[in-house]
Enzyme design. Structure first.
Site, mmCIF file in Angstrom:
data_model
loop_
_atom_site.group_PDB
_atom_site.id
_atom_site.type_symbol
_atom_site.label_atom_id
_atom_site.label_comp_id
_atom_site.label_asym_id
_atom_site.label_seq_id
_atom_site.Cartn_x
_atom_site.Cartn_y
_atom_site.Cartn_z
ATOM 1 C CE1 TYR A 95 -3.603 2.616 0.438
ATOM 2 C CE2 TYR A 95 -2.292 3.413 2.277
ATOM 3 C CZ TYR A 95 -3.326 3.592 1.385
ATOM 4 O OH TYR A 95 -4.085 4.738 1.425
ATOM 5 C CE LYS B 41 -2.542 5.578 -2.475
ATOM 6 N NZ LYS B 41 -3.673 6.396 -2.976
ATOM 7 C CB THR C 82 -13.095 6.898 4.550
ATOM 8 O OG1 THR C 82 -11.930 6.102 4.306
ATOM 9 C CG2 THR C 82 -12.699 8.364 4.632
#
Length: 323
Positions: free
Chosen positions: A188, A192, A225
């Site tokens: 991940y 990014k 989120t």
């Protein structure tokens, strides 16, 4: 990490940037990936509220339609449409972009927002590691394919959403698919970091080509989120739920970073916008500095070449001729 409040011109005492300070967006055509939930939905909603015509995309048609209905219920007069876009399939990305180009409508703002976070190792349809494929390669290919539409008149902008976790990233060029050794967080963070390398290199190339488009980076800090919990399972999901509950800022605050990056008239390209609080986890939009590796032009060139090869996409010929 140095942070300069973007709302100020004379120091940090003035009020931070809020939605009330967003410029009017009437007349702008905006394209937001991953707009069916979370930060993408909020981005589409607030830009539509300010008068933009918004193209929302979602991988799942049903979820997308529910998001569209929710937005229209709140903003009945909003000029919003939904289209399905599967970022895990580069062939679909190409067909989607070709359809937009055939329509010929200029794009004023592209927000590369969609992403997946820390799933078990998987592969996209073309065999790329899922996080690298969806978060970076698909947006790389999409951006370059629609760049002619962004270049049709002055003032267009591309916002790529990265993460504070890019600081933990390194490029695993020797094992880009994670076949030899895969870690959810490591890959991940790699995706990014790739977002940051891409957005900054893109801005350099846009400027060199004298194109009327800028590229800006943003990250939302630690925002509550569904991204953290939808793509994870077991202990990791529990840990993230606890983090969202006690450490995260709400999504309405986190989204301000990409909205500022998308609309602030004073930005000139190449900026990175993130929260001004401790470790950039929360706070108001500010200018922040990326990991030094993200500004390494040799590393960016290597990633760019790899991305071109893997996506069969190039910086458009019309732009290269201007360099």
């Amino acid at each position: 990490m140095l942070a300069v409040n973007v709302a100020t011109t004379e120091g940090a005492r003035r009020a931070p940037w809020t939605l009330a300070r967003m410029p009017d967006q009437t007349g702008r055509f905006v394209f937001v990936t991953g707009a069916n939930s979370g930060l993408g939905f909020l981005t589409a909603r607030e830009l539509a509220r300010k008068g933009a015509a918004v193209l929302m995309t979602a991988r799942d048609e049903g979820r997308g339609q529910r998001a569209l209905a929710r937005l229209k219920a709140e903003l009945p007069d909003a000029a919003v449409e939904l289209r399905r876009l599967d970022l895990a399939d580069l062939d679909h990305v190409a067909a989607f972009a070709d359809a937009l180009k055939n329509e010929g409508r200029p794009i004023d703002l592209l927000i590369n927002n969609a992403g997946v976070m820390m799933p078990p190792r998987g592969l996209t349809r073309q065999g790329h590691e899922t996080q690298f494929g969806v978060n970076h390669l698909a947006h790389f290919a999409l951006t370059l394919r629609v760049l002619p539409l962004l270049s049709m008149h002055a003032g267009a902008r591309i916002v790529t959403v990265s993460s504070e976790l890019h600081r933990r990233g390194r490029m695993h060029f020797e094992d880009i698919t994670g076949e030899k050794s895969y870690g959810r967080l490591a890959f991940y963070a790699q995706s990014k970091l790739a977002n940051a390398l891409f957005a900054l290199e893109l801005d350099r190339r846009l400027k060199a080509a004298n194109l009327p488009v800028i590229s800006v980076l943003a990250h939302p800090g630690y925002s509550d989120t569904n991204l953290q919990t939808n793509a994870t399972s077991g202990v990791l999901r529990l840990f993230m739920r606890i983090g969202n509950r006690f450490l995260a800022q709400d999504a309405e605050q986190g989204v301000l970073n990409q909205l500022y990056a998308a609309t602030a008239k004073e930005l000139r390209g190449g900026e990175f916008i993130g929260p001004d609080g401790f470790r950039e986890m929360r706070g108001s939009p500010s200018l922040v500095h990326p990991l030094p590796a993200a500004t390494d032009t040799a590393l960016a060139a290597r990633l760019w070449k790899l991305s071109e090869d893997l996506t069969h996409t190039r910086f458009p010929v019309f732009a290269e001729r201007a360099i």
